[in-house]
Design a protein around this motif. Structure first.
Motif, PDB file in Angstrom:
ATOM      1  N   ASN A 348       0.863  -1.173   0.000  1.00  0.00           N
ATOM      2  CA  ASN A 348       0.000   0.000   0.000  1.00  0.00           C
ATOM      3  C   ASN A 348       0.908   1.234   0.000  1.00  0.00           C
ATOM      4  OD1 ASN A 348      -1.505   2.259   1.663  1.00  0.00           O
ATOM      5  ND2 ASN A 348      -3.097   0.914   0.838  1.00  0.00           N
ATOM      6  N   GLU A 349       0.841   2.004  -1.052  1.00  0.00           N
ATOM      7  CA  GLU A 349       1.772   3.125  -1.238  1.00  0.00           C
ATOM      8  C   GLU A 349       1.673   4.137  -0.103  1.00  0.00           C
ATOM      9  OE1 GLU A 349       2.948   6.408  -4.698  1.00  0.00           O
ATOM     10  OE2 GLU A 349       1.321   4.952  -5.022  1.00  0.00           O
ATOM     11  N   TYR A 350       0.452   4.459   0.324  1.00  0.00           N
ATOM     12  CA  TYR A 350       0.265   5.476   1.369  1.00  0.00           C
ATOM     13  C   TYR A 350       0.907   5.030   2.682  1.00  0.00           C
ATOM     14  CZ  TYR A 350      -1.986   8.300   4.943  1.00  0.00           C
ATOM     15  OH  TYR A 350      -2.200   9.112   6.023  1.00  0.00           O
ATOM     16  N   LEU A 351       0.631   3.772   3.086  1.00  0.00           N
ATOM     17  CA  LEU A 351       1.160   3.294   4.371  1.00  0.00           C
ATOM     18  C   LEU A 351       2.685   3.173   4.331  1.00  0.00           C
ATOM     19  CD1 LEU A 351      -1.460   0.537   5.361  1.00  0.00           C
ATOM     20  CD2 LEU A 351      -1.193   2.820   6.332  1.00  0.00           C
ATOM     21  N   LEU A 352       3.236   2.719   3.210  1.00  0.00           N
ATOM     22  CA  LEU A 352       4.692   2.623   3.102  1.00  0.00           C
ATOM     23  C   LEU A 352       5.331   4.008   3.211  1.00  0.00           C
ATOM     24  CD1 LEU A 352       5.161  -0.032   0.270  1.00  0.00           C
ATOM     25  CD2 LEU A 352       5.828  -0.273   2.676  1.00  0.00           C
ATOM     26  N   LYS A 353       4.696   4.995   2.598  1.00  0.00           N
ATOM     27  CA  LYS A 353       5.240   6.362   2.684  1.00  0.00           C
ATOM     28  C   LYS A 353       5.190   6.877   4.120  1.00  0.00           C
ATOM     29  CE  LYS A 353       3.144  10.041   0.918  1.00  0.00           C
ATOM     30  NZ  LYS A 353       2.640  11.030  -0.061  1.00  0.00           N
ATOM     31  N   VAL A 354       4.102   6.535   4.845  1.00  0.00           N
ATOM     32  CA  VAL A 354       3.994   6.937   6.255  1.00  0.00           C
ATOM     33  C   VAL A 354       5.142   6.329   7.062  1.00  0.00           C
ATOM     34  CG1 VAL A 354       2.621   6.641   8.361  1.00  0.00           C
ATOM     35  CG2 VAL A 354       1.506   7.316   6.237  1.00  0.00           C
ATOM     36  N   ALA A 355       5.419   5.041   6.817  1.00  0.00           N
ATOM     37  CA  ALA A 355       6.495   4.366   7.547  1.00  0.00           C
ATOM     38  C   ALA A 355       7.849   5.007   7.243  1.00  0.00           C
ATOM     39  CB  ALA A 355       6.517   2.878   7.180  1.00  0.00           C
ATOM     40  N   PHE A 356       8.117   5.266   5.959  1.00  0.00           N
ATOM     41  CA  PHE A 356       9.411   5.841   5.575  1.00  0.00           C
ATOM     42  C   PHE A 356       9.553   7.282   6.091  1.00  0.00           C
ATOM     43  CE2 PHE A 356       9.405   2.877   1.630  1.00  0.00           C
ATOM     44  CZ  PHE A 356       9.738   1.820   2.449  1.00  0.00           C
ATOM     45  N   VAL A 357       8.472   8.049   6.068  1.00  0.00           N
ATOM     46  CA  VAL A 357       8.505   9.422   6.601  1.00  0.00           C
ATOM     47  C   VAL A 357       8.879   9.404   8.074  1.00  0.00           C
ATOM     48  CG1 VAL A 357       7.054  11.394   7.219  1.00  0.00           C
ATOM     49  CG2 VAL A 357       6.965  10.471   4.901  1.00  0.00           C
ATOM     50  N   ASN A 358       8.298   8.480   8.841  1.00  0.00           N
ATOM     51  CA  ASN A 358       8.611   8.389  10.268  1.00  0.00           C
ATOM     52  C   ASN A 358      10.087   8.095  10.502  1.00  0.00           C
ATOM     53  OD1 ASN A 358       6.012   8.894  11.215  1.00  0.00           O
ATOM     54  ND2 ASN A 358       5.418   6.726  11.113  1.00  0.00           N
ATOM     55  N   LEU A 359      10.635   7.150   9.716  1.00  0.00           N
ATOM     56  CA  LEU A 359      12.042   6.792   9.879  1.00  0.00           C
ATOM     57  C   LEU A 359      12.953   7.942   9.466  1.00  0.00           C
ATOM     58  CD1 LEU A 359      11.946   3.106   8.546  1.00  0.00           C
ATOM     59  CD2 LEU A 359      12.212   3.843  10.919  1.00  0.00           C
ATOM     60  N   LEU A 360      12.624   8.614   8.374  1.00  0.00           N
ATOM     61  CA  LEU A 360      13.446   9.742   7.916  1.00  0.00           C
ATOM     62  C   LEU A 360      13.372  10.915   8.891  1.00  0.00           C
ATOM     63  CD1 LEU A 360      12.609   9.691   4.088  1.00  0.00           C
ATOM     64  CD2 LEU A 360      14.709   8.908   5.193  1.00  0.00           C
ATOM     65  N   GLU A 361      12.179  11.236   9.378  1.00  0.00           N
ATOM     66  CA  GLU A 361      12.023  12.336  10.330  1.00  0.00           C
ATOM     67  C   GLU A 361      12.782  12.061  11.617  1.00  0.00           C
ATOM     68  OE1 GLU A 361       7.887  13.114  10.916  1.00  0.00           O
ATOM     69  OE2 GLU A 361       7.850  14.698   9.405  1.00  0.00           O
ATOM     70  N   ASN A 362      12.695  10.795  12.093  1.00  0.00           N
ATOM     71  CA  ASN A 362      13.413  10.453  13.318  1.00  0.00           C
ATOM     72  C   ASN A 362      14.914  10.642  13.146  1.00  0.00           C
ATOM     73  OD1 ASN A 362      11.296   9.897  14.933  1.00  0.00           O
ATOM     74  ND2 ASN A 362      11.607   7.692  15.045  1.00  0.00           N
ATOM     75  N   GLY A 363      15.439  10.188  11.991  1.00  0.00           N
ATOM     76  CA  GLY A 363      16.873  10.331  11.748  1.00  0.00           C
ATOM     77  C   GLY A 363      17.311  11.781  11.717  1.00  0.00           C
ATOM     78  N   CYS A 364      16.511  12.627  11.052  1.00  0.00           N
ATOM     79  CA  CYS A 364      16.869  14.039  10.962  1.00  0.00           C
ATOM     80  C   CYS A 364      16.649  14.773  12.289  1.00  0.00           C
ATOM     81  CB  CYS A 364      16.054  14.719   9.864  1.00  0.00           C
ATOM     82  SG  CYS A 364      16.408  14.109   8.193  1.00  0.00           S
ATOM     83  N   LYS A 365      15.589  14.394  12.970  1.00  0.00           N
ATOM     84  CA  LYS A 365      15.192  15.114  14.184  1.00  0.00           C
ATOM     85  C   LYS A 365      16.220  14.961  15.298  1.00  0.00           C
ATOM     86  CE  LYS A 365      11.453  13.530  16.054  1.00  0.00           C
ATOM     87  NZ  LYS A 365      10.020  13.263  16.323  1.00  0.00           N
ATOM     88  N   PHE A 366      16.793  13.751  15.399  1.00  0.00           N
ATOM     89  CA  PHE A 366      17.714  13.499  16.506  1.00  0.00           C
ATOM     90  C   PHE A 366      19.187  13.625  16.087  1.00  0.00           C
ATOM     91  CE2 PHE A 366      13.865  11.265  17.851  1.00  0.00           C
ATOM     92  CZ  PHE A 366      13.704  11.826  19.120  1.00  0.00           C
ATOM     93  N   SER A 367      19.438  14.273  14.925  1.00  0.00           N
ATOM     94  CA  SER A 367      20.807  14.529  14.473  1.00  0.00           C
ATOM     95  C   SER A 367      21.064  16.033  14.494  1.00  0.00           C
ATOM     96  CB  SER A 367      21.022  14.006  13.052  1.00  0.00           C
ATOM     97  OG  SER A 367      20.760  12.615  12.996  1.00  0.00           O
ATOM     98  N   GLN A 368      22.249  16.396  14.947  1.00  0.00           N
ATOM     99  CA  GLN A 368      22.576  17.820  15.013  1.00  0.00           C
ATOM    100  C   GLN A 368      22.628  18.440  13.622  1.00  0.00           C
ATOM    101  OE1 GLN A 368      26.199  18.219  17.269  1.00  0.00           O
ATOM    102  NE2 GLN A 368      25.150  17.975  19.251  1.00  0.00           N
ATOM    103  N   ASN A 369      23.093  17.666  12.646  1.00  0.00           N
ATOM    104  CA  ASN A 369      23.147  18.199  11.291  1.00  0.00           C
ATOM    105  C   ASN A 369      21.857  17.984  10.512  1.00  0.00           C
ATOM    106  OD1 ASN A 369      23.259  15.465  10.957  1.00  0.00           O
ATOM    107  ND2 ASN A 369      25.214  15.442   9.853  1.00  0.00           N
ATOM    108  N   HIS A 370      20.855  17.340  11.187  1.00  0.00           N
ATOM    109  CA  HIS A 370      19.534  17.088  10.594  1.00  0.00           C
ATOM    110  C   HIS A 370      19.631  16.340   9.266  1.00  0.00           C
ATOM    111  CE1 HIS A 370      17.784  19.485  13.723  1.00  0.00           C
ATOM    112  NE2 HIS A 370      18.335  20.627  13.283  1.00  0.00           N
ATOM    113  N   GLN A 371      20.482  15.311   9.239  1.00  0.00           N
ATOM    114  CA  GLN A 371      20.666  14.520   8.028  1.00  0.00           C
ATOM    115  C   GLN A 371      20.329  13.048   8.298  1.00  0.00           C
ATOM    116  OE1 GLN A 371      24.519  15.004   6.284  1.00  0.00           O
ATOM    117  NE2 GLN A 371      24.243  17.190   5.836  1.00  0.00           N
ATOM    118  N   SER A 372      19.803  12.421   7.246  1.00  0.00           N
ATOM    119  CA  SER A 372      19.482  10.989   7.314  1.00  0.00           C
ATOM    120  C   SER A 372      19.859  10.356   5.981  1.00  0.00           C
ATOM    121  CB  SER A 372      17.988  10.775   7.602  1.00  0.00           C
ATOM    122  OG  SER A 372      17.676   9.407   7.615  1.00  0.00           O
TER     123      SER A 372
END
Length: 455
Positions: A348-372
């Motif tokens: 399901n394209e929508y749900l997969l995008k939700v999952a990937f957005v969460n992982l990408l946001e978490n990586g950027c959010k908890f990095s000082q350089n905001h990179q994932s």
């Protein structure tokens, strides 16, 4: 009608049918044997009397007297002797003449050499008999009173035994069906006591590995799932209430304070900005809850189709960077794919995008350089995705709870969140028959590894 009664009647009917068939076979066999034995007796009597008349030259009158005397006490065989020209040579009782021979009958006996038939209830046998080179025709007839009585007694006895057997089988069936259904009755009574307030009750199982034990174990497993589901629901509702209450209380407080007295334009703007931030948190929480509910649907109710993982990742990156301009996401293919099927998944394209957005946001959010960074590789029939960052990392104690709904570890002091994202991500990955794991080291970043089978 209860199953117990149906089984009793079915058992009685089947067994009674078998008994009826068995009794019918015995009766018909006895009837056939009586007939054969009596024809054999008639044949023997006919030949004996023919020998007395033709060979021993016993006087006709003497033979007739013997016949009449015997007939007074028992069913004596009536014998008649003819030559082949239908001339009567001897008859035990012409005045009675049960057989009433005709020329046609004598001719049929000569042709077939032996003839057996009934005259009412009398059995008749006709024989072609050769004596001193000359052919004779002998007929013998008699009523098998003894044989018929035996058959009648057998029939009566069979009926009585059959009726008694049916009654016995019925009550025996009720007794054994009651014994057989006692565990089910016990299980039913126990199940009636189980409700939403005491889901910890379980049905007894006798460990015999029979069907009833298997049913009890299956029912207990269902109760375990229900109990876990109810507990999770209570916990979920409790957490939702808490998560909703905090921003709502903040919004109400900001608005109440701003209406208590006249304030400057800057102060009003500040209050509106604070209320807007809390409203955005509420909106994000609501969206996360809706996505969580959608991921919890029955897989049959969710639309699946062939989806390109790279396109979903690109859409997820665009969404993350649109919401947060300072976030940076890089996507890297570790090896080339030979055909499009390797990059396609049934999802399901929508749900997969939700999952990937969460992982990408978490990586950027908890990095000082905001990179994932995202790495894509192809392993046999699976697509392997690696979401990594150089952030603050996750403590070992928090790793085992990281996918629990509403759980927030010690990192919550570094960024806002509601504890739904990672649990929702895991649910989506499992929904796509994939797997997700995490490895992390404090101050050195985290890596989330995801595998999904491709088409």
């Amino acid at each position: 009608m209860k199953i117990r009664n149906r089984l009793t009647l079915l058992f009685t009917f089947i067994t009674a049918s078998i008994l009826l068939i068995f009794a019918s076979v015995i009766y018909l066999s006895a009837k056939e044997n009586r007939e054969k034995e009596f024809y054999a007796s008639l044949k023997k009597e006919a030949i004996t009397k023919a020998n007395l008349f033709l060979n021993a030259k016993v006087n006709s009158k003497t033979l007739q007297n013997i016949y009449k005397n015997n007939r007074a006490t028992l069913n004596e065989v009536e014998v008649a002797i003819y030559d082949t020209s239908f001339r009567l040579l001897y008859h035990d009782a012409v005045d009675i003449d049960v057989v009433k021979e005709t020329k046609t009958m004598i001719g049929e006996i000569i042709q077939k050499k032996e003839l057996q038939f009934y005259q009412k209830d009398w059995q008749v046998i006709g024989l072609k008999y050769n004596f001193q080179g000359k052919n004779y025709v002998i007929t013998a007839a008699a009523y098998d009173e003894y044989g018929y009585k035996k058959l009648q007694n057998l029939l009566q006895s069979s009926i009585v035994v059959f009726i008694i057997s049916i009654l016995f089988l019925y009550f025996a069936g009720r007794f054994f069906s009651k014994k057989a259904f006692e565990p089910i009755v016990e299980m039913t009574n126990k199940a009636k006591k189980i409700s939403a307030t005491n889901l910890d009750l379980r049905i007894s199982s006798n460990e015999s590995k029979d069907e009833l034990s298997e049913m009890a174990n299956t029912f207990n497993e269902m109760l375990n799932r229900l109990e876990n589901s109810f507990d999770a629901q209570k916990h979920f509702v409790s957490n939702i209430s808490h998560e909703l209450r905090t921003p709502l209380s903040a919004i109400i407080t900001e608005l109440e304070l701003s209406t208590n007295k006249e304030r400057s334009v800057e102060e009003y703007k500040k209050a509106i900005e604070n209320a807007l931030d809390d409203a955005k948190k509420l909106a994000k929480l609501s969206n996360s809850l809706l996505d969580f509910a959608k991921a919890s649907y029955d897989p049959l109710e969710i639309a699946f189709k062939s989806v390109r993982i790279d396109e979903v990742l690109l859409d997820a990156r665009q969404q993350v960077q649109k919401s947060n301009a300072d976030y940076k996401v890089t996507i890297h293919f570790e090896n080339d794919f030979e055909n499009d099927n390797q990059i396609l998944v049934n999802g399901n394209e929508y749900l997969l995008k939700v999952a990937f957005v969460n992982l990408l946001e978490n990586g950027c959010k908890f990095s000082q350089n905001h990179q994932s960074q995202v790495s894509i590789s192809f392993v046999e029939n699976k697509i392997a995705l690696s979401f990594s960052d150089n952030g603050i990392g996750i403590l070992t104690d928090d790793l085992e709870h990281i996918f629990t709904p509403f759980y927030r570890g010690t990192n919550k002091v570094y960024a806002d969140g509601n504890g739904i994202g990672l649990s929702l991500t895991k649910k989506i990955i499992l929904l796509h028959k994939g797997a997700i794991s995490v490895s992390s080291k404090k101050d050195f970043g985290s890596t989330f590894s995801v595998t999904i089978p491709h088409v």
